[in-house]
Structure formats: C-alpha cells, structure tokens
Design a protein around this motif. Structure first.
Motif, PDB file in Angstrom:
ATOM      1  N   ARG A 109     -26.348 -12.879 -10.348  1.00 55.60           N
ATOM      2  CA  ARG A 109     -25.031 -12.576 -10.904  1.00 55.60           C
ATOM      3  C   ARG A 109     -24.933 -11.081 -11.181  1.00 55.60           C
ATOM      4  O   ARG A 109     -25.751 -10.528 -11.916  1.00 55.60           O
ATOM      5  CB  ARG A 109     -24.794 -13.362 -12.191  1.00 55.60           C
ATOM      6  N   HIS A 110     -23.905 -10.452 -10.621  1.00 53.36           N
ATOM      7  CA  HIS A 110     -23.843  -8.995 -10.721  1.00 53.36           C
ATOM      8  C   HIS A 110     -22.538  -8.473 -11.295  1.00 53.36           C
ATOM      9  O   HIS A 110     -22.314  -7.255 -11.329  1.00 53.36           O
ATOM     10  CB  HIS A 110     -24.056  -8.366  -9.346  1.00 53.36           C
ATOM     11  N   SER A 111     -21.664  -9.347 -11.778  1.00 52.33           N
ATOM     12  CA  SER A 111     -20.390  -8.876 -12.314  1.00 52.33           C
ATOM     13  C   SER A 111     -20.600  -8.192 -13.667  1.00 52.33           C
ATOM     14  O   SER A 111     -21.593  -8.429 -14.356  1.00 52.33           O
ATOM     15  CB  SER A 111     -19.407 -10.043 -12.487  1.00 52.33           C
ATOM     16  N   THR A 114     -31.264 -12.020 -12.187  1.00 53.59           N
ATOM     17  CA  THR A 114     -30.268 -12.964 -11.698  1.00 53.59           C
ATOM     18  C   THR A 114     -29.557 -12.426 -10.460  1.00 53.59           C
ATOM     19  O   THR A 114     -29.574 -11.220 -10.194  1.00 53.59           O
ATOM     20  CB  THR A 114     -29.215 -13.240 -12.803  1.00 53.59           C
ATOM     21  N   ASN A 167     -30.393 -18.627 -13.743  1.00 55.68           N
ATOM     22  CA  ASN A 167     -30.065 -19.955 -13.213  1.00 55.68           C
ATOM     23  C   ASN A 167     -31.293 -20.867 -13.220  1.00 55.68           C
ATOM     24  O   ASN A 167     -31.974 -21.038 -12.223  1.00 55.68           O
ATOM     25  CB  ASN A 167     -29.517 -19.828 -11.787  1.00 55.68           C
ATOM     26  N   VAL A 180     -30.584  -7.227 -11.298  1.00 59.33           N
ATOM     27  CA  VAL A 180     -29.945  -8.077 -10.291  1.00 59.33           C
ATOM     28  C   VAL A 180     -30.906  -8.285  -9.125  1.00 59.33           C
ATOM     29  O   VAL A 180     -31.533  -7.337  -8.631  1.00 59.33           O
ATOM     30  CB  VAL A 180     -28.627  -7.440  -9.801  1.00 59.33           C
ATOM     31  N   ASP A 214     -20.947 -10.707 -16.468  1.00 61.81           N
ATOM     32  CA  ASP A 214     -22.280 -11.301 -16.580  1.00 61.81           C
ATOM     33  C   ASP A 214     -23.259 -10.338 -17.244  1.00 61.81           C
ATOM     34  O   ASP A 214     -24.084 -10.744 -18.065  1.00 61.81           O
ATOM     35  CB  ASP A 214     -22.801 -11.691 -15.197  1.00 61.81           C
TER      36      ASP A 214
END
Length: 230
Positions: free
Chosen positions: A81-83, A79, A54, A100, A86
């Motif tokens: 974002r942990h899905s 990041t 980001n 992460v 992603d």
C-alpha cells in the motif's frame, strides 16, 4: 546488533528477509501471524519489529497500535500500500518507519540499525547512581544506568502516583481507582495485578534490573529507591 522480529505471511519473502538480516549480523526471528508475534514479544525481549500490513486475521495497523501501547519496540511497517492515506494511517498507528514493497534488504538493515541506535541510552547515569526517572512526557522509565523502558499510559499513570508518594505506601484501592473503567470496578483488582506483573517483567527484560517496587500484602505498594519525575 539489534534483536529483530519479522512478521510476514509470504514464506519466501519472510525467509529472504530473515536470511539477509541474519547474514549481516542481526539476531532474527521470523513469524507468519500477529498472534505468534504477540505471544513472542510477551515472553522475550526484542529491539525492532518489522510487520507486514496484510496479515491473516489481523492487519498490521492494529498490530502496530497494540505493540506501541504494550512494548518499547521500534516499529517498521512494510506493505504494498503506497497511498498517502495509508502512510498517514501507518504513522498514526505508531510506526517509526513505513516502507513500501518491494523492500531493499540493505535499506531495511540500515533502518533497523538506525532505529535501534536511537533507542540506546545516550546519557548513562542520567538519574544518578541509585536513582530512577519517570519521563512522563515521553512515557518512559529511565533506570539508574540510563536504560529506557517505554510505558503504556496505564503503567505511567500508576508509576507516577507511586513515585510521587516519596517512598510512602500507596493503597491498592487508590491504584485500582486509577485504572478502573466505569461499570467494571469488580475486575480492577485483577487488572492491577496483571498490569504490575507485566511491568516488572518488562523492566527486568529491558534493563536487567528489578523494578524497586515493594508489595505490602493486602495493603499496597511503595517505590523503595531514589526516584524522580521529568
């Protein structure tokens, strides 16, 4: 120790990462934007880039794609974002590792050391005393001492044609045709010059040896050294 570039717009986090990595012996540069990153890697040699996803103006995924295409850096994305989607996007973009936040500094330092170690040549003298090898499958040029330079697809395409000429001259027109895009042929001459200039600089930075690519003004180019393909 690896030379590392950290790109993170959070000042406190960036400073903490830079301070820790410097403390354990790395040479580290901290930056806050993708623009600064691309300007820095175009003029200096680094081993590993740690990139936040980001970032202002340009996200880390697109930066990683650009770095993968234009450099031979080992690439780490960090990041919140942990899905799974992603993570897949990160690896598809070219990341070697996806971490992460919050990132443990010890884990990051270990990852940097591991990635940098893998990039070091494992077989000095791979191509012989005066030879170069173009590894087309890996998109890498291997110098006589075993040092490896990651290539873009365009660079590999041009080098493949020049190396296969066996020391004979390959004309500018032929090389321009390899990289020209439909409807954009007029700019292919300038694009060829820029691409070869960047390639020479990259090889010199990474290997300490000049690329043995001879320019015959107004005619074309020839590879003036023993070389092979793999």
């Amino acid at each position: 120790m690896p030379r590392v570039i950290v790109v993170e717009d959070d000042t406190d986090l960036r400073d903490s990462l830079v301070d820790y990595l410097s403390l354990v012996g790395h040479e580290v540069v901290g930056l806050s934007s993708g623009l600064d990153l691309m300007m820095r890697v175009s003029s200096e040699s680094f081993d590993v880039a740690v990139v936040d996803v980001n970032l202002p103006h340009e996200d880390g995924f697109s930066l990683i794609r650009q770095l993968r295409a234009e450099t031979d850096l080992a690439l780490i994305l960090v990041t919140v974002r942990h899905s799974t989607d992603d993570r897949v996007n990160g690896y598809d973009s070219g990341a070697d590792l996806y971490l992460v936040k919050p990132v443990d500094c010890r884990e990051l330092a270990a990852a940097i050391n591991s990635l940098a170690e893998r990039r070091r040549p494992s077989k000095p003298g791979l191509a012989g005393a005066d030879g170069w090898v173009l590894d087309r499958a890996a998109l890498e040029l291997v110098a006589p001492d075993g040092a490896r330079v990651r290539l873009t697809r365009s660079e590999a395409l041009l080098l493949n044609r020049i190396v296969l000429s066996g020391g004979n001259v390959v004309t500018r027109a032929e090389l321009q045709a390899l990289i020209s895009e439909p409807g954009n042929a007029s700019s292919s001459g300038r694009a060829l010059d820029v691409l070869l200039s960047r390639l020479r600089s990259k090889v010199k930075l990474r290997t300490g040896t000049a690329l043995p690519l001879q320019t015959l003004q107004g005619v074309g180019f020839a590879f003036r050294a023993k070389a092979g393909t793999d």
